[in-house]
Write a protein that holds these residues in place. Structure first.
Motif, short mmCIF file in Angstrom:
data_model
loop_
_atom_site.label_atom_id
_atom_site.label_comp_id
_atom_site.label_asym_id
_atom_site.label_seq_id
_atom_site.Cartn_x
_atom_site.Cartn_y
_atom_site.Cartn_z
N ASP A 1 10.85 5.93 13.57
CA ASP A 1 10.07 7.00 14.20
C ASP A 1 9.50 6.58 15.56
N TYR B 1 -1.90 -2.08 16.58
CA TYR B 1 -3.09 -2.74 17.10
C TYR B 1 -3.65 -3.64 16.01
N GLU C 1 15.54 5.88 6.01
CA GLU C 1 15.05 6.90 6.94
C GLU C 1 13.90 6.39 7.80
N ASN C 2 13.38 5.24 7.43
CA ASN C 2 12.22 4.69 8.14
C ASN C 2 12.51 3.45 8.97
N THR D 1 2.76 -1.99 12.36
CA THR D 1 3.13 -0.58 12.30
C THR D 1 2.14 0.28 13.06
N VAL D 2 0.84 0.01 12.90
CA VAL D 2 -0.13 0.83 13.64
C VAL D 2 -0.14 0.42 15.12
N GLN E 1 14.98 6.51 1.31
CA GLN E 1 13.74 6.67 2.08
C GLN E 1 13.52 5.50 3.03
N PRO F 1 0.83 -1.21 0.00
CA PRO F 1 0.00 0.00 0.00
C PRO F 1 0.86 1.26 0.00
N ILE F 2 0.96 1.90 -1.18
CA ILE F 2 1.85 3.05 -1.34
C ILE F 2 1.31 4.29 -0.63
N ASP F 3 -0.01 4.30 -0.33
CA ASP F 3 -0.54 5.46 0.41
C ASP F 3 -0.11 5.39 1.88
N LEU F 4 0.18 4.20 2.37
CA LEU F 4 0.67 4.05 3.75
C LEU F 4 2.19 4.11 3.82
N TYR F 5 2.84 3.52 2.83
CA TYR F 5 4.31 3.45 2.81
C TYR F 5 4.77 4.00 1.46
N PRO F 6 5.14 5.26 1.42
CA PRO F 6 5.47 5.89 0.13
C PRO F 6 6.67 5.26 -0.56
N PHE F 7 7.47 4.48 0.15
CA PHE F 7 8.62 3.85 -0.49
C PHE F 7 8.27 2.49 -1.09
N VAL G 1 1.17 -3.90 8.34
CA VAL G 1 0.32 -2.77 8.73
C VAL G 1 -0.10 -2.90 10.19
#
Lengths: 145, 145
Positions: free
Chosen positions: B96, B135, B65-66, B132-133, B62, B40-46, B129
């Motif tokens: 992050d 939950y 950096e993550n 990362t979130v 990128q 999912p590129i909208d969640l993970y732009p790389f 996902v």
């Protein structure tokens, strides 16, 4: 030159799923076959690990009760003497909702004497979940970039 | 016997991500390298497709950096003359949040003259996902079985 073990296995899996005819597949599974499809097993009970011919036949039957395969396109493949890996794009229908599903999978297979001894399958599960529920899952943008 | 092209590439990717030192990687990328990480590129732009050495170096920067890579364990591998595929389990840290992430990926790579011309990466994105979130994503049980 004999046919690679991947091809009869591939045909047998398709036949077991689409025609509910598991006999060809049964003959191509090692008794102790080690099988795993990585993904959320609470959402898709036919994901996860299975061990042995009976467990694999049962899970393939479950898959056949949930989806029908329309088409598969191979995007990458590697064949070894007793092993194979490929990346495939599948067009499926979810049988309960009649919805189309497009799915990319990667698999790694090992064979002994023409029978499958190990299969590992990885797929883009987030994409699958969104297609199955039928709506985008909204989450905060996660990455820092 | 010379080393397979996969190994210097693997070391160079790790070094580019963990040490932000892309020089080794730059020397191992074909000018027209074709690169895709499905997800999912909208969640993970790389995630997504990139074309050409500069675009790939930028996306690897990128990624660096993550996340930081702690460990990778190979679960399956196939090596051809100018190709390779493998399934790996990675232990990462999201920079992050400082959260650990455990991730299984499959890749298919092609080389020409020791340089990467094509890479396709598939991963268990739903699992990623959720990690990362932080939950579980609650959804109705989807399958009919």
């Amino acid at each position: 030159m004999t046919e690679h073990s991947l091809w009869p296995l591939s045909r047998a899996v398709h036949r077991a799923i689409n025609e509910r005819q598991p006999e060809d597949l049964e003959a191509l599974l090692d008794e102790e076959v080690d099988w795993a499809i990585y993904g959320p097993i609470d959402l898709y009970p036919f994901f996860g690990a299975r061990r042995g011919k009976d467990a694999v036949l049962d899970v393939v039957r479950q898959i056949g009760e949930n989806v029908r395969i329309h088409r598969s396109d191979r995007e990458a493949i590697m064949l070894g003497v007793d092993s194979a890996s490929s990346m495939l794009r599948y067009s499926l229908t979810a049988l309960d909702s009649n919805k189309p599903i497009s799915l990319r999978i990667a698999h790694f297979a090992q064979f002994r004497a023409g029978r499958l001894t190990s299969l590992r399958v990885l797929l883009d599960t987030f994409d699958l979940v969104e297609q199955t529920v039928g709506y985008p899952i909204h989450l905060p943008r996660i990455a820092a970039v």
